[in-house]
Design an enzyme around this catalytic site. Structure first.
Site, short mmCIF file in Angstrom:
data_model
loop_
_atom_site.label_atom_id
_atom_site.label_comp_id
_atom_site.label_asym_id
_atom_site.label_seq_id
_atom_site.Cartn_x
_atom_site.Cartn_y
_atom_site.Cartn_z
N SER A 579 -9.18 4.92 1.45
CA SER A 579 -8.35 3.75 1.67
C SER A 579 -7.25 4.08 2.66
O SER A 579 -7.50 4.61 3.73
CB SER A 579 -7.82 3.27 0.32
N ASP A 615 -17.01 -6.28 -0.02
CA ASP A 615 -15.65 -5.81 -0.23
C ASP A 615 -14.65 -6.86 0.27
O ASP A 615 -14.59 -7.15 1.46
CB ASP A 615 -15.43 -4.49 0.52
N HIS A 661 -14.09 -2.25 -3.75
CA HIS A 661 -13.14 -1.30 -3.21
C HIS A 661 -12.57 -0.36 -4.26
O HIS A 661 -12.28 0.79 -3.98
CB HIS A 661 -12.01 -2.06 -2.52
#
Length: 698
Positions: A579, A615, A661
């Site tokens: 991320s 996502d 995610h």
């Protein structure tokens, strides 16, 4: 999006990666993040208050669930996510996706044998260390509730789990691929509210059950974030839409059932959630931005009255409310320094002009969690990577600071619905140490390690804590794990972890793959750089926005120190970032050729990127474009620096149809982690273990 980079060469042009936002409650404002690996035990989220929901067939309100007395199975047909493919993806992007899928299909057989070996080892470790672990319990008087494998059980406190009976299961409710995220039981134990979420969705569904010999579905509420019982038959809940949560509703389960809106947050920058104070006197409505918060109180003795404001929001001031004996205890950043401190004020005059200091944290100390009891409160603290307990007595006005075991990196607080309990239970873990249960006794004033040990004790792993001096002389903590029996550490592969964003700590909970790497001779290093939250709010502020480069300097200093101290060397070093952590990883690769120039070819590292088709936080179209540009840059560089036998890096995009995610099942994580580790092992050819996979490496 998840990224693995093999840093056999760190001179490249890797762009910063798109970050995510994960909202959570209590003393933290809406923040971000997800750990890079989700391998772990069965989903158990009794205390969880994170994100939200699934969209599946459900039992209609009023239906009676079958009485079941057999173990539940994690089986069933997968139900596709409700979210449809984005129709704005044009033909170009569809062609790019097909091209990447073809590329992956061509290259994936290369990793097949190694992936199979790793999966088998991970499954073995999973069975050894997690299947025997116990679920968190919620005790109400003589009754104990707990969740296991998607089933809710009820047992008597003195009978133990062996005599527990199943109330209902996720399968009974018609949710085939969802896990239980949150459980709340009404004060009289007539109702239970649970939230169910699938790994393919950002939203949760709340189901309210009327308990009894034959549990009944009373209400199904879609798109719920948080919920609490204000009274025996009155439930407050918040709804979530497009990652925003701004409305609070009240619903009743009396003869005159009705639902009404009780609060709306008008400012889109603020995220709303709710929870009850420990003594259940007040339900708090919390409206938080990243830096500012505001709390409204609902008196649980008068739940139909309008919420009352504690203190109007003040820019830059966060606060969280607990209650004891007509005093509000306020965990807040108000005052100097701008770190969390405990203050108090009368309920009747709760404005900040009446806030009195009870306790202030020391400099560079992170408040990890806070729990209130009738006569005491406990603060879980972190300083330079070490975990501490701070016990504040409201009776003797004393403060006890207790250092937890040096190997401990993460803790999880057990559920304590009973405000007057004399013992606080919690679990400690590290990336390579499975959770172990501890207790703190207020009466005995000591820490108790639970005698029952159901899993083997980790004895062959050494934990080292270091401090690296960054460019501006700031000392940056590093936590290092390696096998005690490993020799010549400078020849061992090193996996460096970094995040450094949104005031969030690196995830250091137990993961089977970390233990496997230690057993196979790897070194694991966790760099707690600025921008994260490991040393308090100032640590985050000192590494965000215009200070973001400080996080880069910290990461560089950490890797240099590791190499200087003999922990591996650049050509044996890999970097893991997830991320927003990819921003620092990419920046290091872009801007720091001096770190690797003397020992490594001037070439790009290989990159493995995992993405998800649905996502909601990181759109697939952007990832496709990013990978195309990255692959072109790598090939252009290779052609300019053409030499005989010049190495061309692998730029791999693995697009998963399922998954999201932040959440994934054990089964999905197993496949994903095995692919990642197979990639890293293959790329670091010089340190592959021939006894395991010499053929694969060659």
């Amino acid at each position: 999006m998840k990224v693995r980079m093999c840093c056999a060469g760190l001179r490249n042009l890797l762009q910063g990666l798109t970050f995510s936002a994960k909202y959570y409650s209590k003393h933290n404002p809406p923040q971000t993040v997800c750990p890079y690996s989700k391998t772990g035990p069965k989903k158990r989220h009794i205390l969880g208050c994170s994100k939200s929901t699934c969209t599946h067939r459900t039992a209609p309100p009023g239906s009676i669930l079958p009485c079941r007395f057999f173990s539940c199975k994690q089986e069933g047909t997968k139900v596709p996510s409700k979210r449809k493919q984005n129709t704005s993806i044009d033909l170009l992007h569809k062609n790019l996706l097909k091209s990447e899928q073809k590329n992956w299909n061509n290259i994936s057989p290369t990793y097949k044998a190694m992936t199979k070996r790793i999966k088998e080892k991970l499954e073995e470790l999973h069975n050894m260390y997690t299947l025997n672990s116990r679920s968190p319990k919620m005790r109400f008087g003589e009754n104990v509730y707990f969740e296991e494998n998607g089933c809710i059980f009820l047992a008597k406190a003195d009978d133990g789990e062996g005599h527990a009976k199943i109330l209902f299961s996720v399968e009974d409710l018609g949710f085939s691929d969802a896990f239980i995220q949150r459980i709340r039981i009404s004060p009289d134990q007539r109702y239970m509210a649970i939230s169910l979420k699938s790994e393919n969705s950002e939203e949760a569904t709340c189901i309210v059950m009327k308990l009894g010999n034959l549990p009944v579905v009373e209400k199904v509420i879609p798109s719920v974030f948080s919920f609490e019982w204000a009274a025996n038959d009155i439930l407050y809940y918040t709804t979530q839409k497009n990652l925003k949560c701004q409305n609070v509703f009240m619903t009743t389960f009396t003869y005159q059932k009705h639902t009404k809106l009780v609060y709306t947050e008008q400012d889109a920058r603020f995220f709303v959630d709710i929870y009850c104070t420990k003594d259940r006197h007040f339900l708090t409505i919390n409206s938080n931005s990243k830096t500012t918060s505001e709390v409204w109180l609902v008196d649980c003795r008068r739940p139909f009255e309008s919420p009352a404001l504690v203190q109007a929001r003040t820019t830059g001031v966060m606060y969280h409310i607990e209650h004891r004996e007509e005093q509000l205890y306020i965990l807040t950043t108000y005052g100097e320094p701008a770190e969390y401190k405990l203050m108090k004020a009368p309920v009747a005059s709760s404005g900040k002009e009446n806030w009195q200091l009870v306790y202030a944290l020391e400099k560079k100390t992170k408040l990890v969690d806070f729990e209130m009891f009738s006569d005491d409160c406990i603060m879980f603290l972190k300083n330079a990577g070490h975990l501490y307990l701070n016990v504040i007595s409201f009776v003797s006005h004393s403060v006890q600071l207790i250092k937890l075991p040096t190997w401990a990196c993460e803790f999880e607080l057990d559920s304590h619905p009973e405000h007057t309990t004399s013992t606080c239970y919690f679990q400690l873990s590290s990336p390579v140490h499975p959770p172990k249960r501890f207790a703190y006794s207020f009466k005995e004033n000591n820490l108790i390690e639970q005698a029952v040990q159901e899993v083997p004790i980790i004895t062959n792993c050494h934990t080292t804590r270091l401090l690296a001096k960054s460019k501006d002389e700031t000392l940056v903590p590093i936590t290092v794990f390696h096998n005690k029996n490993s020799k010549e550490l400078h020849r061992r592969p090193l996996l460096v972890h970094v995040y450094g964003a949104y005031g969030i700590d690196l995830n250091m909970s137990f993961k089977e793959e970390k233990l496997m790497l230690i057993e196979e001779g790897w070194i694991l290093a966790y760099c707690h750089v600025r921008g994260g939250g490991e040393q308090g709010l100032s640590w985050h502020r000192d590494g965000c926005q215009h200070n973001k480069l400080k996080g880069l300097h910290d990461l560089r200093a950490c890797i240099r120190l590791l190499h200087q101290l003999g922990f591996s060397q650049p050509k044996h070093t890999a970097l893991a970032a997830a991320s927003a952590g990819g921003v620092l990883a990419g920046a290091l690769c872009n801007t720091d050729p001096a770190l690797i120039r003397a020992v490594v070819l001037q070439c790009y590292p290989s990159v493995f990127i995992t993405a998800y088709e649905n996502d909601e936080r990181v759109p697939l179209t952007g990832i496709l474009q990013y990978v195309q540009k990255l692959r072109k840059a790598a090939l252009d560089h290779a052609s300019r620096a053409s030499k005989k036998g010049n190495w061309i890096p692998n730029i791999i995009l693995d697009v998963q149809a399922n998954g999201s995610h932040c959440d994934s099942s054990w089964e999905h994580s197993l496949h994903e982690v095995a692919r990642h580790l197979a990639f890293l092992n293959r790329e670091l050819e010089e340190v592959c273990h021939p006894q395991h996979h010499s053929k694969s490496c060659k």
